[in-house]
Design an enzyme around this catalytic site. Structure first.
Site, PDB file in Angstrom:
ATOM      1  N   ALA A 173       0.808  -1.223   0.000  1.00  0.00           N
ATOM      2  CA  ALA A 173       0.000   0.000   0.000  1.00  0.00           C
ATOM      3  C   ALA A 173       0.836   1.266   0.000  1.00  0.00           C
ATOM      4  CB  ALA A 173      -0.932  -0.002   1.213  1.00  0.00           C
ATOM      5  N   ILE A 205       4.252   1.645  -1.164  1.00  0.00           N
ATOM      6  CA  ILE A 205       5.220   1.863  -2.243  1.00  0.00           C
ATOM      7  C   ILE A 205       4.526   2.626  -3.379  1.00  0.00           C
ATOM      8  CG2 ILE A 205       6.577   0.725  -4.037  1.00  0.00           C
ATOM      9  CD1 ILE A 205       7.272  -1.402  -1.974  1.00  0.00           C
ATOM     10  N   GLU A 256       4.316   2.977  -6.466  1.00  0.00           N
ATOM     11  CA  GLU A 256       4.648   2.504  -7.812  1.00  0.00           C
ATOM     12  C   GLU A 256       3.723   3.083  -8.876  1.00  0.00           C
ATOM     13  OE1 GLU A 256       2.691   0.962  -5.892  1.00  0.00           O
ATOM     14  OE2 GLU A 256       1.102   0.186  -7.182  1.00  0.00           O
ATOM     15  N   ASP A 269       2.631  33.540 -36.783  1.00  0.00           N
ATOM     16  CA  ASP A 269       2.498  34.069 -38.144  1.00  0.00           C
ATOM     17  C   ASP A 269       1.318  35.000 -38.176  1.00  0.00           C
ATOM     18  OD1 ASP A 269       4.381  32.402 -39.136  1.00  0.00           O
ATOM     19  OD2 ASP A 269       2.965  30.938 -39.933  1.00  0.00           O
ATOM     20  N   ASP A 315      -5.855   4.197  -5.122  1.00  0.00           N
ATOM     21  CA  ASP A 315      -5.253   4.214  -6.450  1.00  0.00           C
ATOM     22  C   ASP A 315      -6.249   4.628  -7.512  1.00  0.00           C
ATOM     23  OD1 ASP A 315      -2.777   3.612  -5.748  1.00  0.00           O
ATOM     24  OD2 ASP A 315      -2.722   1.598  -6.618  1.00  0.00           O
TER      25      ASP A 315
END
Ligand code: ATP
Length: 865
Positions: free
Chosen positions: A290, A292, A294, A336, A705
């Protein structure tokens, strides 16, 4: 029926033009018919090289299962199963499946978004089909198609040249030879002629560097020369952005923290607090899983690629994710004039002298690159405007051009700023020239005066230049038109474009886009400077600048004037001046570099072949999707589908939003991780049991997550997004404010949940009840924190709590989950939860609300709007 193209090894370079056309059963003037082209497409297949194999969901699903995080979770599940806790094991496996599915779906979403962008940015080819001239996606080209080659465009297939005008092709993609090769439609007898010397052929993927020509396609797709080399299953890899790299690095460092802590907690638990070792092992594993971080690089990629997708909906196609990342920090937009600030819908409104109108139109019609397209014309805006004017004046444009075909042509380029053609007229070679007056007048020795041609002296030239200034000051684009006749057919550029007779001037009007004025004002408020760099006359530039509200206080500087400036003087100039006229692409590059030397982040627009260096040098190269060349598009980071200046502003706005959302997502994600660590660490140090059961931790991670990855992506802009200065490009992503934000958010959540947990523990000494308060507290608290972190400065209640539907849906899912776990005994058991009393519930709600929404008070005080 033509021979099957895939087995067709005919040495096309040895064929004459007529033989090529006969063999391919096509027609030089009309091209293939649509049904015939359709048949050939079925037979030969699409004209593509890269075979893209999208990876299947299942393939990626199993790949993902090998990820260390997932493996760790699998181990946890297996241990549960071994130790007889089957229902927990099953729960964990279900979570793994859910998590994996979500992750793979997210990844595929990103990939799909990127792939669809790539499709949008794919080049097209100009083709004659069924007597018409059309633009087709390159993959639709078939053998026998008659294609137009123009400078700046990639050759879409192998083709035999049939008409050539000063055509040079850069064949380095195929032969490695870096110098452009001159082409001709000449006959080559020797079948052994090497590829590099086959002047009458052009090959797929090479680049037209100058001139133009028509060619008949002889091979497409994998049967082209480039297709044969190496089989060419090219994989297109997206380079990593600085932010992606930084996140990767950061998460590598954070992994060690998370691991250390995940070892520390169970060790202390076992050795000092005498917790059951099995339980502690599982706790350690699930904590590692939970905490880490990643997901961080994945979150960045998701936000960037979905951001890129959203940009494309606003007509800005990001060719690299890098662009999406740095768009928000743009401080100068150098643009331009024609097409971006103006509509690029030119109309001839003045002939000077009016009496020369017919002669002027004749030159306009023959010195012209546009082609008929139904009742109208297609091609360069100046050229189509001239043809329309001729048609309105009663000329039959197509018939006259058919009657006097072009013998030679020197196409327009923006360094010469003119073009010329040679046709046969009354037994002579007749040269028609048009272009910028400064380019044409020095080459004129005669002048049309009424019906006579008289010599053209300096005073008369000055009078013409004064007239040009007058027209330009009215905002008109001014062309000088001239002619000459040649006895001998010596068709060198130097001869053709010299000794000319000046016939007159033509003034073209191109109205500014109505929305640009507003956009430029918005830019100013947002701290972004708009600068015009145009090849046009200084007074035209100034007039248009005034109409769109561009800052003209410091005057106009022209290209020739820039040439006189040292680098230091140039820096001073670009600091003040916002209008640059008669600028070539080289000037554009110098201006961009000078601005960058001043520390600006520059977005610059470009369309021509020679614009590539400036586009590449800029922080954001913006290529024109409608009128731009392939070279410009390939060099650009961003392609504007509608060529509109306003779109650049929208892109910058979107870029800022994406960056903010990225920060919000990452802040939330890391705050949760830090809070989780603190919440577990303190009770451990107090020798109190850990506040969550392993299965609870795993579930918390799942919800978190999902939230971080998906919800912040769709967060809308805060109301002051375009009122603030651009972000400092040198500022770090992980700056003091960011780290402070992470720590304070984490601290709030930590205090709330730890209070709830410890109060319950010391009151009840019931581990199940205490863990339930912490678990429920976390679920509620981390939802509230997410809502709070949705805005950084604007109070969330002001922005509207319901304005992020994704987050609402997620909060709803958490609520349903909580409800199920509190009322269904089976679910409760599975989650190791116990029933709570009313006062415990109240404590959770009050603590988590205070622990997260205290920040709202700060926002209310500091937000001004
Ligand atoms: P803008 O910033 O307005 O887009 P630009 O930098 O693209 O301008 P060019 O298209 O290079 O400008 O044009 C420069 C000059 O060349 C014009 O002012 C005009 O005098 C001349 N010119 C433009 N188009 C043509 C054409 N098709 N034929 C001949 N001369 C042209």
């Amino acid at each position: 029926m033509i021979e099957h193209p895939l087995t067709n090894d005919f040495p096309w370079h040895t064929a004459s033009v007529d033989e090529t056309i006969a063999r391919l059963q096509t027609n030089q003037t009309n091209g293939l018919t649509d049904p015939e082209a359709g048949r050939r497409l079925t037979q030969a297949g699409p004209n593509t090289l890269a075979v893209e194999r999208p990876e299947s969901f299942w393939h990626e699903f199993f790949e993902e299962l090998h990820e260390p995080m997932v493996l760790m979770l699998l181990v946890t599940g297996v241990l549960y199963a071994i130790w007889g806790e089957v229902s927990e094991a099953i729960t964990i496996f279900v979570i793994i499946l859910t998590l994996n599915t979500v992750e793979v779906t997210n990844e595929q979403r990103s990939k799909r978004a990127i792939a669809s962008l790539r499709k949008l940015a794919e080049p097209t080819a100009s083709v004659r089909r069924g007597g018409h001239f059309t633009e087709l996606p390159v993959d639709q080209i078939v053998p026998g198609d008659v294609i137009l080659l123009q400078d700046g465009r990639r050759v879409p297939a192998d083709a035999h040249l049939v008409e050539v005008y000063s055509l040079s092709v850069d064949e380095s993609a195929l032969t490695g030879e870096s110098l452009p090769v001159e082409k001709s439609a000449a006959f080559i007898a020797n079948p052994e002629t090497p590829l590099a010397d086959r002047q009458n052929m052009v090959y797929s993927s090479t680049l037209v560097s100058r001139g133009k020509g028509w060619a008949v396609v002889v091979a497409t797709g994998m049967s082209t020369e480039i297709g044969r080399i190496a089989g060419m299953a090219r994989e297109v890899r997206e380079p990593r952005t600085p932010l992606q790299n930084m996140m990767e690095e950061l998460s590598k460092i954070l992994v060690w923290f998370a691991l250390g802590f995940s070892i520390l907690v169970p060790l202390v638990g076992i050795l000092l607090a005498h917790q059951p070792p099995k339980q502690m092992l599982l706790t350690g594993l699930s904590l590692a899983f939970a905490t880490i971080p990643e997901e961080m690089p994945i979150i960045i990629t998701m936000v960037l690629s979905l951001g890129a997708f959203r940009l494309s909906k606003k007509h800005a196609i990001a060719r690299r994710l890098n662009a999406v990342e740095s768009l928000g920090s743009v401080t100068v937009i150098a643009t331009d004039k024609t097409g971006t600030l103006t509509e690029n819908r030119m109309a001839v409104t003045r002939f000077e002298p009016a009496g020369a109108k017919e002669r002027l139109l004749e030159i306009g019609v023959f010195c012209n690159d546009a082609v008929p397209d139904g009742m109208d014309f297609r091609g360069d805006a100046v050229d189509t405007a001239l043809l329309r004017a001729a048609q309105t004046a009663g000329m039959d444009v197509s018939a006259s051009r058919k009657a006097r075909p072009i013998v030679a042509e020197f196409p327009f380029d923006n360094n010469r700023k003119c073009m010329s053609t040679v046709t046969r007229k009354d037994d002579h070679a007749w040269v028609a020239v048009k272009g910028a007056p400064e380019s044409i007048l020095p080459q004129c020795i005669l002048k049309l005066d009424g019906k006579k041609v008289v010599s053209f002296d300096t005073a008369a030239k000055q009078a013409v230049l004064d007239c040009v200034d007058g027209m330009a000051a009215d905002g008109l684009r001014v062309l000088a038109l001239a002619e000459r006749t040649l006895d001998a057919e010596n068709l060198d550029l130097e001869i053709v474009e010299s000794g000319l007779a000046f016939i007159g001037l033509v003034g073209l009007q191109d109205p500014p886009r109505p929305e640009v004025r507003q956009a430029i004002a918005t830019c100013r408020r947002a701290g972004v400077r708009a600068i015009m760099i145009t090849g046009d006359h200084p007074l035209t530039a100034r007039a248009i600048a005034r109409q769109v509200g561009l800052d003209g206080d410091f005057g106009v500087v022209t290209g020739p004037e820039l040439d006189q400036l040292s680098d230091r003087e140039l820096k001073e100039t670009v600091r003040r001046v916002s209008i640059f006229a008669r600028a070539t692409p080289e000037h554009k590059l110098r201006i961009v570099q000078a601005l960058q030397a001043l520390g600006e982040r520059v977005a610059v627009t470009g369309d021509g072949v020679n614009d590539a260096p400036a586009l590449a040098a800029a922080d954001i190269g913006v290529a024109m999707g409608e009128t731009g060349t392939d070279v410009a598009r390939e060099a650009g980071d961003l392609v504007l589908a509608d060529d509109n200046f306003t779109t650049i502003l929208h892109a910058v706005e979107e870029g800022r939003l994406i960056f903010e959302n990225l920060k919000k997502g990452v802040r939330y994600y890391l705050a949760c991780k830090v809070a989780l660590i603190m919440i577990n660490l303190l009770p451990t140090l107090l020798l109190v049991p850990v506040p969550f059961a392993p299965v609870q931790i795993i579930l918390m991670e799942l919800f978190m997550d999902l939230m971080a990855a998906a919800s912040f992506v769709v967060e809308g802009p805060e109301s002051d997004l375009l009122e603030r200065k651009p972000r400092d490009p040198k500022a770090k992503f992980m700056d003091g404010a960011m780290i402070g934000g992470i720590l304070t958010s984490a601290l709030g959540l930590f205090i709330a949940i730890t209070t709830v947990y410890l109060v319950t523990w010391y009151n009840t000494h019931d581990i199940a009840v205490s863990q339930t308060t912490a678990f429920f507290g976390w679920l509620i608290g981390h939802v509230l924190l997410a809502f709070n972190l949705r805005s950084e400065r604007q109070p969330v209640f002001q922005a509207g709590l319901s304005s992020n539907r994704m987050m609402l849906a997620w909060a709803g899912a958490v609520a349903v989950f909580l409800l199920l776990v509190s009322v269904i005994p089976g679910a409760r058991q599975l989650m190791k939860a116990a029933p709570l009393t009313g006062s415990q519930w109240s404590m959770i709600l009050i603590a988590t609300f205070i622990g997260t929404f205290w920040m709202e008070v700060k926002k209310r005080i500091t937000f001004k709007k």
